[in-house]
Design a protein around this motif. Structure first.
Motif, PDB file in Angstrom:
ATOM      1  N   PRO A  21      11.083   2.508  -5.833  1.00  0.00           N
ATOM      2  CA  PRO A  21      10.800   1.237  -5.147  1.00  0.00           C
ATOM      3  C   PRO A  21       9.550   0.538  -5.656  1.00  0.00           C
ATOM      4  O   PRO A  21       9.449  -0.698  -5.573  1.00  0.00           O
ATOM      5  CB  PRO A  21      10.666   1.636  -3.676  1.00  0.00           C
ATOM      6  N   ARG A  22       8.597   1.296  -6.180  1.00  0.00           N
ATOM      7  CA  ARG A  22       7.395   0.667  -6.736  1.00  0.00           C
ATOM      8  C   ARG A  22       7.761  -0.238  -7.911  1.00  0.00           C
ATOM      9  O   ARG A  22       7.152  -1.298  -8.115  1.00  0.00           O
ATOM     10  CB  ARG A  22       6.408   1.754  -7.177  1.00  0.00           C
ATOM     11  N   ARG A  23       8.753   0.149  -8.675  1.00  0.00           N
ATOM     12  CA  ARG A  23       9.163  -0.660  -9.827  1.00  0.00           C
ATOM     13  C   ARG A  23       9.706  -2.026  -9.396  1.00  0.00           C
ATOM     14  O   ARG A  23       9.589  -3.015 -10.132  1.00  0.00           O
ATOM     15  CB  ARG A  23      10.219   0.096 -10.641  1.00  0.00           C
ATOM     16  N   PRO A  28      11.740  -1.198 -20.809  1.00  0.00           N
ATOM     17  CA  PRO A  28      12.902  -1.295 -19.924  1.00  0.00           C
ATOM     18  C   PRO A  28      12.586  -0.918 -18.479  1.00  0.00           C
ATOM     19  O   PRO A  28      13.312  -1.311 -17.568  1.00  0.00           O
ATOM     20  CB  PRO A  28      13.905  -0.320 -20.544  1.00  0.00           C
ATOM     21  N   ALA A  29      11.517  -0.151 -18.271  1.00  0.00           N
ATOM     22  CA  ALA A  29      11.144   0.277 -16.927  1.00  0.00           C
ATOM     23  C   ALA A  29      10.011  -0.564 -16.349  1.00  0.00           C
ATOM     24  O   ALA A  29       9.351  -0.140 -15.393  1.00  0.00           O
ATOM     25  CB  ALA A  29      10.750   1.749 -16.941  1.00  0.00           C
ATOM     26  N   SER A  30       9.767  -1.738 -16.896  1.00  0.00           N
ATOM     27  CA  SER A  30       8.682  -2.580 -16.397  1.00  0.00           C
ATOM     28  C   SER A  30       8.920  -2.965 -14.947  1.00  0.00           C
ATOM     29  O   SER A  30      10.058  -2.985 -14.462  1.00  0.00           O
ATOM     30  CB  SER A  30       8.553  -3.835 -17.259  1.00  0.00           C
ATOM     31  N   ARG A  31       7.854  -3.282 -14.245  1.00  0.00           N
ATOM     32  CA  ARG A  31       7.947  -3.586 -12.825  1.00  0.00           C
ATOM     33  C   ARG A  31       8.203  -5.073 -12.573  1.00  0.00           C
ATOM     34  O   ARG A  31       7.818  -5.923 -13.375  1.00  0.00           O
ATOM     35  CB  ARG A  31       6.654  -3.169 -12.119  1.00  0.00           C
ATOM     36  N   PHE A  32       8.852  -5.339 -11.459  1.00  0.00           N
ATOM     37  CA  PHE A  32       9.064  -6.712 -11.022  1.00  0.00           C
ATOM     38  C   PHE A  32       7.757  -7.290 -10.468  1.00  0.00           C
ATOM     39  O   PHE A  32       6.974  -6.576  -9.836  1.00  0.00           O
ATOM     40  CB  PHE A  32      10.126  -6.759  -9.917  1.00  0.00           C
ATOM     41  N   VAL A  33       7.561  -8.581 -10.686  1.00  0.00           N
ATOM     42  CA  VAL A  33       6.425  -9.303 -10.119  1.00  0.00           C
ATOM     43  C   VAL A  33       6.932 -10.609  -9.503  1.00  0.00           C
ATOM     44  O   VAL A  33       8.018 -11.093  -9.835  1.00  0.00           O
ATOM     45  CB  VAL A  33       5.342  -9.619 -11.174  1.00  0.00           C
ATOM     46  N   VAL A  34       6.144 -11.163  -8.604  1.00  0.00           N
ATOM     47  CA  VAL A  34       6.494 -12.434  -7.987  1.00  0.00           C
ATOM     48  C   VAL A  34       6.217 -13.565  -8.968  1.00  0.00           C
ATOM     49  O   VAL A  34       5.102 -13.708  -9.471  1.00  0.00           O
ATOM     50  CB  VAL A  34       5.677 -12.666  -6.698  1.00  0.00           C
ATOM     51  N   ARG A  35       7.242 -14.349  -9.248  1.00  0.00           N
ATOM     52  CA  ARG A  35       7.054 -15.516 -10.113  1.00  0.00           C
ATOM     53  C   ARG A  35       6.856 -16.783  -9.309  1.00  0.00           C
ATOM     54  O   ARG A  35       6.085 -17.671  -9.685  1.00  0.00           O
ATOM     55  CB  ARG A  35       8.256 -15.712 -11.047  1.00  0.00           C
ATOM     56  N   GLU A  36       7.553 -16.889  -8.186  1.00  0.00           N
ATOM     57  CA  GLU A  36       7.529 -18.121  -7.403  1.00  0.00           C
ATOM     58  C   GLU A  36       7.854 -17.770  -5.950  1.00  0.00           C
ATOM     59  O   GLU A  36       8.706 -16.918  -5.677  1.00  0.00           O
ATOM     60  CB  GLU A  36       8.583 -19.099  -7.944  1.00  0.00           C
ATOM     61  N   ARG A  37       7.177 -18.429  -5.030  1.00  0.00           N
ATOM     62  CA  ARG A  37       7.522 -18.363  -3.616  1.00  0.00           C
ATOM     63  C   ARG A  37       7.847 -19.795  -3.180  1.00  0.00           C
ATOM     64  O   ARG A  37       7.019 -20.698  -3.364  1.00  0.00           O
ATOM     65  CB  ARG A  37       6.384 -17.808  -2.779  1.00  0.00           C
ATOM     66  N   VAL A  38       9.017 -19.987  -2.613  1.00  0.00           N
ATOM     67  CA  VAL A  38       9.462 -21.329  -2.217  1.00  0.00           C
ATOM     68  C   VAL A  38       9.664 -21.340  -0.706  1.00  0.00           C
ATOM     69  O   VAL A  38      10.414 -20.518  -0.152  1.00  0.00           O
ATOM     70  CB  VAL A  38      10.756 -21.716  -2.928  1.00  0.00           C
ATOM     71  N   ALA A  48       0.825  -1.206   0.000  1.00  0.00           N
ATOM     72  CA  ALA A  48       0.000   0.000   0.000  1.00  0.00           C
ATOM     73  C   ALA A  48       0.861   1.259   0.000  1.00  0.00           C
ATOM     74  O   ALA A  48       0.548   2.236  -0.683  1.00  0.00           O
ATOM     75  CB  ALA A  48      -0.933  -0.007   1.211  1.00  0.00           C
ATOM     76  N   VAL A  49       1.961   1.247   0.759  1.00  0.00           N
ATOM     77  CA  VAL A  49       2.851   2.414   0.755  1.00  0.00           C
ATOM     78  C   VAL A  49       3.409   2.638  -0.653  1.00  0.00           C
ATOM     79  O   VAL A  49       3.493   3.769  -1.126  1.00  0.00           O
ATOM     80  CB  VAL A  49       3.993   2.235   1.769  1.00  0.00           C
ATOM     81  N   LEU A  50       3.756   1.557  -1.336  1.00  0.00           N
ATOM     82  CA  LEU A  50       4.297   1.678  -2.695  1.00  0.00           C
ATOM     83  C   LEU A  50       3.207   1.930  -3.736  1.00  0.00           C
ATOM     84  O   LEU A  50       3.493   2.446  -4.816  1.00  0.00           O
ATOM     85  CB  LEU A  50       5.065   0.409  -3.070  1.00  0.00           C
ATOM     86  N   GLY A  51       1.978   1.509  -3.438  1.00  0.00           N
ATOM     87  CA  GLY A  51       0.903   1.635  -4.419  1.00  0.00           C
ATOM     88  C   GLY A  51       0.950   0.561  -5.485  1.00  0.00           C
ATOM     89  O   GLY A  51       0.363   0.717  -6.565  1.00  0.00           O
ATOM     90  N   TRP A  52       1.592  -0.566  -5.188  1.00  0.00           N
ATOM     91  CA  TRP A  52       1.781  -1.640  -6.167  1.00  0.00           C
ATOM     92  C   TRP A  52       1.911  -2.967  -5.442  1.00  0.00           C
ATOM     93  O   TRP A  52       2.683  -3.085  -4.475  1.00  0.00           O
ATOM     94  CB  TRP A  52       3.023  -1.359  -6.999  1.00  0.00           C
ATOM     95  N   ASP A  53       1.149  -3.960  -5.887  1.00  0.00           N
ATOM     96  CA  ASP A  53       1.212  -5.297  -5.315  1.00  0.00           C
ATOM     97  C   ASP A  53       1.919  -6.206  -6.313  1.00  0.00           C
ATOM     98  O   ASP A  53       1.369  -6.548  -7.358  1.00  0.00           O
ATOM     99  CB  ASP A  53      -0.200  -5.818  -5.030  1.00  0.00           C
ATOM    100  N   ALA A  54       3.159  -6.581  -5.999  1.00  0.00           N
ATOM    101  CA  ALA A  54       3.947  -7.403  -6.917  1.00  0.00           C
ATOM    102  C   ALA A  54       3.455  -8.837  -6.979  1.00  0.00           C
ATOM    103  O   ALA A  54       3.849  -9.578  -7.878  1.00  0.00           O
ATOM    104  CB  ALA A  54       5.424  -7.380  -6.507  1.00  0.00           C
ATOM    105  N   GLU A  55       2.605  -9.246  -6.051  1.00  0.00           N
ATOM    106  CA  GLU A  55       2.025 -10.594  -6.087  1.00  0.00           C
ATOM    107  C   GLU A  55       0.945 -10.685  -7.159  1.00  0.00           C
ATOM    108  O   GLU A  55       0.899 -11.619  -7.948  1.00  0.00           O
ATOM    109  CB  GLU A  55       1.434 -10.950  -4.727  1.00  0.00           C
TER     110      GLU A  55
END
Length: 239
Positions: A55-57, A226-236, A23-30
């Protein structure tokens, strides 16, 4: 290859801490979606949006193995397999309750805001070292442009050695655990932001401390942007 991967500590997606940081970042990488931004009371919403742009990126996380391109002889399936093997042999542990602090202050006092440990945790330091060194075979060598972007002339000798050997200056002896909340804030605004984000953290996160029970593999696909955001691919899960 334009895809980058990072091995991170990210709070579980159902946790209060994950919801707070996202919420602070305004982006949910999950979910890979924007969320309504949690803005400190004294901050201008537009200015705070700009302050959290970087940091949102990257999504809400603490870096363990910094972002890297895959080596030519490796693929993501092998990376995921190695991560599962790694996590299957390591126990979970809990960090003490995190605190909002200013980090990385420059000569003028401008600083980032992040959630950090009140003191280093030995299990966490060992985990970072194992991830940095154990997964380096998956990392493609840095290009000259990537090295130049780190401004090696401004780094300490140890940091330059880390950059050339491990691809990033802030690893091993230079590692400092932090879950980034903002970009570099002006010195005059830092005390108020620390106080207000601390209050929001206390209000919204009742969990006693971060349970480190998983490693998250984040991915950034830069093929089209090139400025695309990171997302979660896998949680182990750790054992």
């Amino acid at each position: 290859m334009t895809t980058r991967y990072g091995l991170y500590i990210a709070p579980p997606a159902h946790s209060e801490l994950w919801r707070f940081g996202s919420a602070v970042l305004g982006w949910d990488a999950e979910t890979g979606a924007d969320v309504p931004q949690l803005v400190p009371p004294s901050a201008d919403a537009r200015a705070f949006r700009a302050l959290t742009e970087d940091p949102r990126r990257y999504g809400f996380h603490a870096t363990m193995k910094p972002p890297f391109r895959l080596a030519e002889d490796r693929d993501v399936d092998a990376l995921v397999g190695a991560l599962r093997d790694f996590c299957g042999g390591r126990p979970a542990f809990r960090l003490p309750r995190l605190e909002v602090r200013a980090v990385g202050a420059d000569a003028d006092g401008n600083a980032f805001l992040a959630l950090v440990e009140p003191q280093p945790t030995p299990e966490l330091l060992a985990l970072e070292r194992a991830l940095v060194t154990g997964f380096d075979a998956f990392r493609a060598p840095l290009t000259e442009a990537e090295i130049a972007r780190r401004r090696p002339e401004r780094l300490s000798e140890v940091e330059r050695e880390n950059l050339m050997r491990w691809g990033y200056p802030g690893v091993l002896s230079r590692f400092r655990f932090h879950l980034t909340l903002t970009g570099r804030a002006p010195a005059a605004e830092v005390p108020t932001l620390v106080a207000e984000l601390s209050a929001l953290h206390a209000e919204r996160v009742s969990e006693p401390g971060l349970l480190v029970d998983q490693i998250a593999l984040f991915v950034q696909d830069r093929a089209e942007d090139p400025a695309s955001r990171f997302v979660v691919r896998e949680r182990v899960l750790l054992v």
